[in-house]
Design a protein around this motif. Structure first.
Motif, PDB file in Angstrom:
ATOM      1  N   ARG A 200      98.132 140.234  64.777  1.00  0.00           N
ATOM      2  CA  ARG A 200      98.588 141.411  65.116  1.00  0.00           C
ATOM      3  C   ARG A 200      96.981 142.188  65.101  1.00  0.00           C
ATOM      4  N   ASN A 201      96.204 141.182  64.160  1.00  0.00           N
ATOM      5  CA  ASN A 201      94.588 141.669  64.107  1.00  0.00           C
ATOM      6  C   ASN A 201      93.847 142.325  66.101  1.00  0.00           C
TER       7      ASN A 201
ATOM      8  N   ALA B  33      96.113 144.653  66.980  1.00  0.00           N
ATOM      9  CA  ALA B  33      95.205 146.492  66.367  1.00  0.00           C
ATOM     10  C   ALA B  33      93.935 146.538  66.995  1.00  0.00           C
TER      11      ALA B  33
ATOM     12  N   LEU C  49      95.071 148.027  70.232  1.00  0.00           N
ATOM     13  CA  LEU C  49      95.458 149.643  70.216  1.00  0.00           C
ATOM     14  C   LEU C  49      93.467 151.097  70.129  1.00  0.00           C
TER      15      LEU C  49
ATOM     16  N   LEU D  77      91.598 149.616  67.300  1.00  0.00           N
ATOM     17  CA  LEU D  77      91.247 149.871  66.200  1.00  0.00           C
ATOM     18  C   LEU D  77      89.939 148.801  65.656  1.00  0.00           C
ATOM     19  N   PRO D  78      88.549 149.461  65.205  1.00  0.00           N
ATOM     20  CA  PRO D  78      87.452 148.713  64.841  1.00  0.00           C
ATOM     21  C   PRO D  78      87.638 147.289  64.260  1.00  0.00           C
ATOM     22  N   ALA D  79      86.550 146.726  64.514  1.00  0.00           N
ATOM     23  CA  ALA D  79      86.728 145.162  63.859  1.00  0.00           C
ATOM     24  C   ALA D  79      86.475 145.302  62.382  1.00  0.00           C
ATOM     25  N   ASP D  80      87.385 144.122  61.807  1.00  0.00           N
ATOM     26  CA  ASP D  80      87.320 144.027  59.899  1.00  0.00           C
ATOM     27  C   ASP D  80      85.617 144.080  59.894  1.00  0.00           C
ATOM     28  N   VAL D  81      85.285 144.246  58.583  1.00  0.00           N
ATOM     29  CA  VAL D  81      83.974 144.092  58.286  1.00  0.00           C
ATOM     30  C   VAL D  81      83.755 142.741  58.160  1.00  0.00           C
TER      31      VAL D  81
ATOM     32  N   THR E 127      96.811 156.161  64.885  1.00  0.00           N
ATOM     33  CA  THR E 127      96.314 155.220  65.395  1.00  0.00           C
ATOM     34  C   THR E 127      94.697 156.380  65.244  1.00  0.00           C
TER      35      THR E 127
ATOM     36  N   ALA F 236      93.744 156.450  61.965  1.00  0.00           N
ATOM     37  CA  ALA F 236      92.737 155.575  61.475  1.00  0.00           C
ATOM     38  C   ALA F 236      91.710 155.084  61.617  1.00  0.00           C
ATOM     39  N   LYS F 237      91.412 155.576  63.034  1.00  0.00           N
ATOM     40  CA  LYS F 237      89.613 155.563  63.577  1.00  0.00           C
ATOM     41  C   LYS F 237      88.688 156.621  62.752  1.00  0.00           C
TER      42      LYS F 237
ATOM     43  N   PRO G 288      85.954 152.948  58.645  1.00  0.00           N
ATOM     44  CA  PRO G 288      87.435 153.890  59.157  1.00  0.00           C
ATOM     45  C   PRO G 288      88.493 152.963  58.517  1.00  0.00           C
TER      46      PRO G 288
ATOM     47  N   GLY H 286      90.688 152.022  60.055  1.00  0.00           N
ATOM     48  CA  GLY H 286      91.511 151.454  60.420  1.00  0.00           C
ATOM     49  C   GLY H 286      90.963 149.998  60.804  1.00  0.00           C
ATOM     50  N   SER H 287      89.951 149.429  60.421  1.00  0.00           N
ATOM     51  CA  SER H 287      89.729 148.519  60.327  1.00  0.00           C
ATOM     52  C   SER H 287      90.002 147.750  59.130  1.00  0.00           C
TER      53      SER H 287
ATOM     54  N   GLN I  34      92.642 145.748  57.090  1.00  0.00           N
ATOM     55  CA  GLN I  34      94.262 144.834  57.274  1.00  0.00           C
ATOM     56  C   GLN I  34      95.702 145.787  58.212  1.00  0.00           C
TER      57      GLN I  34
ATOM     58  N   LYS J 129      95.545 147.585  59.968  1.00  0.00           N
ATOM     59  CA  LYS J 129      95.786 147.024  61.929  1.00  0.00           C
ATOM     60  C   LYS J 129      97.629 146.181  61.449  1.00  0.00           C
TER      61      LYS J 129
END
Lengths: 411, 371
Positions: A381-382, A385, A389, A391-395, B249, B252-253, B261, B263-264, B266, B269
């Motif tokens: 799922r990561n 995403a 999609l 979406l920004p990487a996790d911190v 999406t 979320a950004k 954001p 969107g970061s 999980q 996500k």
């Protein structure tokens, strides 16, 4: 829009079918629950090797590999066609998927010509089997957190540490391994990649008993194992980059749900009574069957879209990333539903008494593994995403920090 | 393997997407939602000029004759734009009914007008609560005159005529052509969850009705017709579901919370990944439907039901979870999330809910898997 092969693909498919019809038996409904997906003993291993030998002799062992390495020099779509056809036959699987799907392709990309000459052909013919030594007790989804150390000593490297979940290590001849060579570097930067002989002094393989009772994978311990620098793949410190080559092929090698599918559940429900009426007439059962049919048909058709891109000589779209995520969970859900449908006898694993040789019950204990192997549901799922999609990487708290300064918890 | 649209069709999709993004923005949709007008007439006229209203109609009747794949593609884009036009009612229900089951005279009389936008038509099936069922049809035709009540009927007030399901004198459900401007027709507006697509209650009191050809006679033929339309509607739903994913999406950004954001996280996500998975499964099933429609394949009933269930599930999930991703803003009239919640709800009921289609899937499987 159609599902037809091109004329060339149709010719190839006929060739494949002719080969399979001559050398293997088609799957039959009565063999459900008895199919040979894992290597259980020496007889299974011999059967798998014999089958691989036949495939190699007929030129079907590695369809996309170059001819000078023993491959067929064929296209990706031809490999897919071969896999589709072979899936209809009851042949012994479980020995070569990882070696030929992941390990040898990595060797082919980073190995020296004389190494390819030595190792590729025997692997193709099924004479030598390869395993992948990646995961560790403290590095699973977070693979780059691995701790197995390799230290340079003259022309050799000395390996100490432990790998885990190594499928087939107990019958493998060679392995590819990623190790930490610089603990002072940031964690992705301090890794180096090798291959080794599994019979090297200091390698100890201990099978892991799984919840199903079987032992398909292992812990592998390394105590002062010496590997010549010749067997390094990629530059020192480039191990992460090399690993990605291997991992790109992983979900293809792990494959999909091999347990009971919705059609098997239809057959089960056909023969059962529920609340004094045929289970197949029950509204709740029908609702679930329809849901799973739509989902599995969606997966199958999504693969056809991927095949179409390959057939047109294009790069497949990101939709291919959904197939294992959906089918692994569905396999688990179908198994649980079938056990529930059997009511008070649902948990009986007696292969004489439970339908389809207790296939659904076996699946209860096998299906969870598929949701974890080759990228867990959560990691997939990561990936969708972030890579699909955008979406920004996790911190991340583990970037820009030396590996040996990272917090580790209790272990 | 050739299971994707051709480059020509993909080009049509790009053109349609660009055109509708410009001509059917949420501002235009909201004119209908807010009751300022009953549908987007200017957009409808432009769609006629582009040949879209007769995209799959033979050229003999003024159509573009580009086939069902093209019709499916346009439906997807209409769905993505949440457009307030009678595309389903007029184009892939009434026009298709005439193409499939109209007599030569009926085709000549109506198809050119429908294609050019000079006439609008609709399809009247439902008679209150329930899924499609021969037993539920109480409208009757006697001696060429039709009586009864149909509700909800989309676009019932702007349509010139309707294709109506009614029982003939011998009790066979059949398709009838009814002039909605005739005396004896009452059209009462209905409040629904999606005011951007007006619905009506139509009452017929001994209104002249013309039967369509034998292809429109008998419940099995009517279901076949509904199945074909359900495939096209699955594309309309798929377009809407994709629009929800795109909107969630993007939000979320750009939306920040806790210094990053959203969107970061999980939690967000994985929700959006699940939305993507649902949409791709729906897309693959919808393509199967488009193939079956084009080839008139034997699997059409199973493909139609699968396309319909998959699309309804995907749109329902995407519309709700897109709103959820938008947080409190999603609950406001100002943000567009509710347009899609409304549209997904009204489309999932039109032509029967998932329980109707799921039962048809299992019936197909029972026959296919029969020992």
């Amino acid at each position: 829009m159609d599902f037809d092969d091109t004329p060339e693909e149709a010719i190839f498919r006929r060739e494949v079918r002719a080969f399979l019809n001559t050398h293997a038996s088609p799957k039959s409904p009565s063999s459900r629950g008895l199919r040979r997906r894992f290597i259980r003993d020496a007889a299974d291993l011999a059967a798998a090797k014999a089958w691989q030998g036949k495939k190699a002799a007929a030129g079907f062992a590695a369809i996309t590999w170059p001819k000078d390495l023993g491959g067929r020099g064929g296209t990706a779509i031809e490999q897919v066609i071969y896999n589709q056809e072979e899936a209809d036959f009851d042949v012994q699987r479980g020995a070569f998927e990882i070696g030929l799907g992941m390990c040898v392709p990595t060797l082919m990309k980073y190995g020296k010509p004389q190494q390819l000459k030595r190792y590729v052909a025997p692997a193709l013919r099924g004479e030598e089997i390869w395993c992948q030594l990646f995961s560790e007790p403290s590095a699973g989804s977070d693979l780059a957190g691995l701790r197995t150390r390799a230290v340079r000593d003259g022309d050799d490297w000395v390996i100490n540490g432990q790998k885990i979940w190594t499928s087939g290590a107990h019958f493998c001849d060679f392995g590819i391994i990623v190790t930490r060579t610089d603990p002072n570097a940031q964690k992705h930067a301090g890794l180096t990649f090798f291959f080794l002989d599994m019979k090297s002094k200091g390698v100890e393989v201990r099978p892991i008993k799984q919840i199903s009772g079987a032992a398909n994978f292992n812990e592998v311990f390394f105590a002062d194992v010496r590997i010549p620098d010749e067997q390094r793949l990629g530059a020192v410190g480039d191990g992460w980059k090399v690993s990605l080559t291997t991992l790109m092929n992983e979900r293809l090698a792990v494959g999909d749900n091999t347990g009971p599918a919705v059609e098997d559940l239809v057959d089960l429900a056909r023969g059962l009574d529920l609340d004094d009426a045929p289970a197949l007439r029950n509204g709740a059962v029908r609702e679930k069957l329809a849901d799973w049919f739509v989902q599995s048909q969606g997966v199958k058709l999504t693969k056809f879209r991927t095949m179409t891109a390959l057939s047109r000589g294009q790069t497949p779209g990101p939709e291919a990333s959904i197939t294992k995520l959906v089918s692994a969970k569905q396999g688990q859900d179908i198994a649980a539903f079938a056990v529930d449908l059997l009511g008070m006898a649902g948990a009986v694993t007696d292969t004489e008494l439970s339908p389809m040789h207790a296939w659904f019950q076996q699946a209860v204990l096998q299906a969870p593994g598929l949701r974890i192997a080759g990228g867990s549901d959560e990691i997939l799922r990561n990936i969708i995403a972030e890579r699909v999609l955008g979406l920004p990487a996790d911190v991340r708290v583990d970037k820009d920090v030396p590996f040996n300064a990272l917090p580790t918890g209790a272990r | 393997m050739n299971f994707d649209f051709s480059d020509d069709m993909k080009l049509l999709r790009e053109e349609a997407r660009r055109f509708l993004a410009e001509r059917s923005s949420s501002k235009q949709v909201r004119l209908v939602l807010d009751g300022k007008t009953d549908f987007d007439r200017a957009l409808w006229q432009s769609m006629a000029e582009l040949g879209w209203l007769g995209i799959a109609v033979p050229t003999d009747f003024g159509g573009s004759d580009l086939g069902y794949e093209a019709l499916c593609i346009l439906a997807e884009e209409v769905g993505r734009a949440c457009a307030s036009v009678p595309f389903s009612s007029s184009v892939y229900l009434a026009t298709e009914a005439l193409v499939l089951a109209g007599t030569p005279e009926q085709k000549r009389a109506w198809l050119p007008k429908l294609v050019s936008g000079k006439a609008i038509a609709t399809f009247a099936l439902a008679e209150g609560a329930g899924n499609p069922s021969a037993r539920k049809i109480k409208c009757v035709e006697r001696d060429g005159r039709l009586s009864g009540t149909k509700w909800p009927v989309a676009d019932g007030a702007m349509a010139d005529f309707a294709v109506v399901v009614a029982q003939s004198a011998d009790g066979t459900p059949s398709l009838y052509l009814v002039d909605l401007t005739a005396s004896g027709v009452t059209r009462a507006p209905l409040q629904t969850l999606d005011p951007a697509r007006p619905h009506f209650k139509l009452t017929f009191d001994s209104v002249p009705a013309e039967r369509l050809s034998l292809d429109g006679r008998g419940w099995d033929n009517i279901v076949k017709f509904i199945e074909r339309a359900a495939i096209v509607m699955a594309f309309e739903q798929l377009g809407g579901a994709d629009a929800c994913l795109a909107s969630a999406t993007a939000y979320a950004k750009e939306r920040y919370a806790f210094g990053r954001p959203i969107g970061s996280f999980q939690a967000i996500k994985h929700k959006l990944a699940d939305m993507y998975v649902g949409n791709e499964l729906a897309r693959s099933n919808a393509y199967w439907g488009a193939w079956a429609l084009t080839k008139n394949a034997a699997e059409l009933p199973l493909a139609a039901a699968s396309a319909r269930v998959s699309a309804t599930q995907a749109y329902d999930f995407a519309a709700k979870e897109s709103l959820q991703t938008h947080g409190g803003m999603g609950m406001t009239w100002e943000t567009d999330c509710h347009l899609f919640v409304r549209r997904s709800t009204i489309l999932s009921g039109a032509l029967g809910t998932t329980s109707f289609w799921k039962d048809r899937i299992v019936t197909s499987l029972e026959m296919r898997n029969a020992p």
